[in-house]
Design an enzyme around this catalytic site. Structure first.
Site, PDB file in Angstrom:
ATOM      1  N   LYS B  97      40.627  29.785  41.292  1.00  0.00           N
ATOM      2  CA  LYS B  97      40.620  30.930  40.381  1.00  0.00           C
ATOM      3  C   LYS B  97      41.870  30.797  39.522  1.00  0.00           C
ATOM      4  O   LYS B  97      42.990  30.794  40.041  1.00  0.00           O
ATOM      5  CB  LYS B  97      40.644  32.244  41.158  1.00  0.00           C
ATOM      6  CG  LYS B  97      40.767  33.455  40.252  1.00  0.00           C
ATOM      7  CD  LYS B  97      40.957  34.738  41.044  1.00  0.00           C
ATOM      8  CE  LYS B  97      41.582  35.794  40.147  1.00  0.00           C
ATOM      9  NZ  LYS B  97      41.969  37.004  40.879  1.00  0.00           N
ATOM     10  N   GLY B 158      45.312  46.055  40.011  1.00  0.00           N
ATOM     11  CA  GLY B 158      45.948  47.046  40.876  1.00  0.00           C
ATOM     12  C   GLY B 158      45.947  48.455  40.310  1.00  0.00           C
ATOM     13  O   GLY B 158      46.455  49.373  40.932  1.00  0.00           O
ATOM     14  N   ASN B 206      40.759  43.952  45.734  1.00  0.00           N
ATOM     15  CA  ASN B 206      41.799  43.851  46.757  1.00  0.00           C
ATOM     16  C   ASN B 206      42.522  45.184  46.910  1.00  0.00           C
ATOM     17  O   ASN B 206      42.412  45.843  47.933  1.00  0.00           O
ATOM     18  CB  ASN B 206      42.797  42.731  46.432  1.00  0.00           C
ATOM     19  CG  ASN B 206      43.913  42.640  47.462  1.00  0.00           C
ATOM     20  OD1 ASN B 206      43.767  43.075  48.602  1.00  0.00           O
ATOM     21  ND2 ASN B 206      45.043  42.115  47.079  1.00  0.00           N
TER      22      ASN B 206
END
Lengths: 367, 255
Positions: B97, B158, B206
């Site tokens: 990635k 995030g 994540n």
């Protein structure tokens, strides 16, 4: 244009007057905002904000977890030499302090590295005093050749260098720079640095920027708390970090707020920063700069380090020695300052995992 | 009929991909993988310590998972390429990635450098999945450069802000003949479901899982949402309307 152009207009700023006018409503308004201005930051450093530490802590915790995850990066300092030409009144390495000075030979660096490597630590911070005579950049380079075999990330905390010198050391394996201004107030700076190359305030002030220009991946700065009114000093350190992150997008700019510790010598700090105010500093720093790494060293007590884990801290030193050769000699030499948290790596790991934080030993791989 | 996702010759059944950087314990990540059946896990090469015994994140990734190392920390194409080569040489497989980020504040990817790195690594035989800012022309060039899929962000990494780039992602799904995997920014299962309903091939999360109060439960919720969104996409949802609609008031006379 450099940070001094941002700093100097504040020479006439009435800090006490500003703090007197900050109201509870002002603090609440700042806490309701998404991103903070320098003035907001100063409001969070005010006495009025002390009544809002819990609210600040909750937001700081949320932002830290969101931006960094439930992890703490660990590193350890490695003192290469304690020769110094400066007379910093607050430092054990002051040239006037008489004790047997020394620097590690490449062979001794290898031995220290082997000791550190046993702890799984992959990130070291190398330190010297300020002596171009005894520890020139060429000596640092020699040491780097040894250290590169053991560590994937190496940061510098040595005397300020030229851009080309930083670039040269980056080529030799360095990726991070830590340099503390110690005190932003110029008069106090002059008074506590009576002699030696460190007297040059501007040269030191511009060192983090030179590091950024040279290509450092991480640059960490801060004031030494105790040398002046901490509210102003922390404010300027925050502005300094903010200036660097805006100028150098690709550099991870970090902050650290070391509190004055006992050392060889008899300097009495101007102010002592209480635990409560130390917490306020970390929280205000986190809210002003949500992406900045915040380091807390072994200067601080184990109990306090454990308690402030969720408040914005992202990096911790561990298994530290502030003496040259501190890990390979039976009798520990003279340290730069006294360490508070002496836990070994197993105890640190256990504490972090027990409190829901993954210890991270490796966060960069030199390419 | 089986609804598989094929990337670089590998057939995948689970369309929830997992990032690993923010978990409070490597073992928790392993538990999440076990409970959800996640098949693709991305790990930052910068974090992998190939010499460590215990604290090595790699040892917690189950063998049956496909490991997708990422180039997190790379600030330009050159660094990304070097990181990818280190990962492969260390036995971390063929998938990579690409993450090239030189903005440390919003952590937005550099499409230009990402395209350069993709071209080099695809030629070297990597299965390249580039993380990108959803821009049609950049996605087109990534495809030409040999990308096996493209991974547009829904919002900054995030941020948990959801599908802020929805319209641009819709255009990529409509136009680019490669799996479009929404990576970064998804904060809730409903947002993952929405991406899948639009036709995203998979999503990668994540922060939303690792930093939830109960990461395991949140991972299970995401897993269901991704499956539900995919089924809805396959079912072909009826068009949404602003108002109730009378039957052919203007053309009824044609009957």
């Amino acid at each position: 244009m450099g940070f001094y152009d941002i700093y100097s207009p504040y020479n006439n700023f009435d800090f006490p007057g500003f703090f007197r006018q900050v109201s509870a409503e002002n603090v609440q308004a700042v806490l309701a905002k998404e991103s903070l201005t320098p003035e907001d930051f100063l409001i969070l450093l005010s006495p009025a904000a002390e009544a809002y530490l819990e609210l600040m802590a909750q937001r700081a915790h949320r932002e830290t977890v969101q931006n960094f995850g439930r992890v703490i990066f660990l590193f350890t300092p490695l003192y290469l030499a304690d020769y110094c030409e400066n007379q910093c009144l607050y430092c054990g390495f002051n040239v006037k302090n008489t004790f047997p000075r020394r620097k590690l030979s490449p062979g001794e660096v290898e031995k220290e590295a082997v000791e550190i490597a046993k702890t799984e630590m992959k990130h070291v911070l190398i330190l010297t005093g300020e002596s171009r005579k005894h520890t020139p950049p060429s000596y640092i380079k020699e040491c780097l050749q040894v250290l590169e075999r053991h560590f994937t990330s190496i940061s510098l905390e040595i005397y300020p260098l030229e851009i080309e010198e930083y670039a040269d050391l980056i080529g030799a394996g360095v990726d991070g720079l830590t340099i503390y201004q110690e005190v932003y107030n110029e008069e106090i700076y002059d008074a506590i640095h009576p002699a030696g190359p460190k007297r040059d305030y501007r040269y030191r002030l511009d060192a983090p920027e030179r590091g950024c220009r040279a290509g450092m991946r991480t640059v960490s700065l801060g004031p030494l708390l105790g040398l002046n009114d901490w509210r102003r000093e922390v404010f300027f350190a925050g502005l300094h970090a903010d200036y660097l992150r805006r100028e150098f997008w690709d550099v991870e700019v970090g902050l650290s707020f070391p509190r004055f510790r006992p050392h060889r010598g008899n300097f009495q700090p101007q102010t002592m920063v209480s635990d409560r105010n130390f917490v306020q500093i970390i929280l205000a720093g986190r809210l002003f700069l949500p992406r900045a790494g915040i380091t807390v060293s072994t200067r601080e007590r184990a109990e306090l380090r454990d308690n402030i884990l969720p408040l914005g801290v992202t990096k911790m030193s561990a298994c530290s020695s502030t003496a040259v050769g501190g890990r390979i000699e039976v009798k520990e030499g003279v340290g730069q300052f006294e360490i508070s948290d002496r836990r070994d790596i197993e105890a640190m790991k256990e504490m972090l995992l027990g409190r829901g934080y993954q210890p991270i030993f490796k966060d960069w791989h030199k390419v | 009929m089986k609804d598989s996702l094929i990337i670089g010759g590998t057939t995948l059944e689970n369309r929830l991909f997992l990032g690993t950087g923010k978990f409070s314990h490597h073992a928790l990540m392993a538990e999440v993988i076990r409970h959800t059946g996640v098949q693709v896990v991305t790990v930052a090469l910068r974090r992998i310590d190939f010499t460590a015994q215990e604290e090595n994140v790699m040892q917690h990734v189950p063998r049956e998972c496909l490991l997708m190392p990422n180039t997190s920390g790379a600030r330009n194409a050159e660094e990304a390429v070097r990181i990818a080569r280190i990962a492969r040489a260390a036995g971390a497989g063929n998938w990579i990635k690409i993450e090239v980020i030189s903005d440390q504040h919003y952590l937005l990817p550099d499409n230009f450098e990402t395209i350069k790195a993709t071209e080099i690594l695809a030629q070297e035989g990597f299965v390249v999945l580039p993380y990108m800012n959803p821009d049609l022309m950049a996605a087109k060039r990534l495809k030409e450069a040999g990308a096996a899929a493209v991974m547009p962000l829904g919002a900054p990494i995030g941020s948990n802000r959801g599908l802020q780039t929805k319209e641009m992602i819709r255009i990529l799904i409509d136009t680019i003949d490669l799996p479009i995997i929404v990576d970064a920014g998804l904060g809730r299962p409903s947002q993952a479901a929405e991406a899948m309903e639009m036709g995203a091939a998979a999503v990668l999360v994540n922060t939303a899982v690792a930093t939830a109060n109960d990461p395991l439960l949140m991972a299970v919720a995401f897993n269901h949402a991704v499956k539900a969104g995919r089924l809805a996409y396959l079912a072909g949802p009826a068009a949404a309307k602003q108002t109730a609609e009378a039957s052919s008031p203007l053309t009824g006379f044609l009957r």
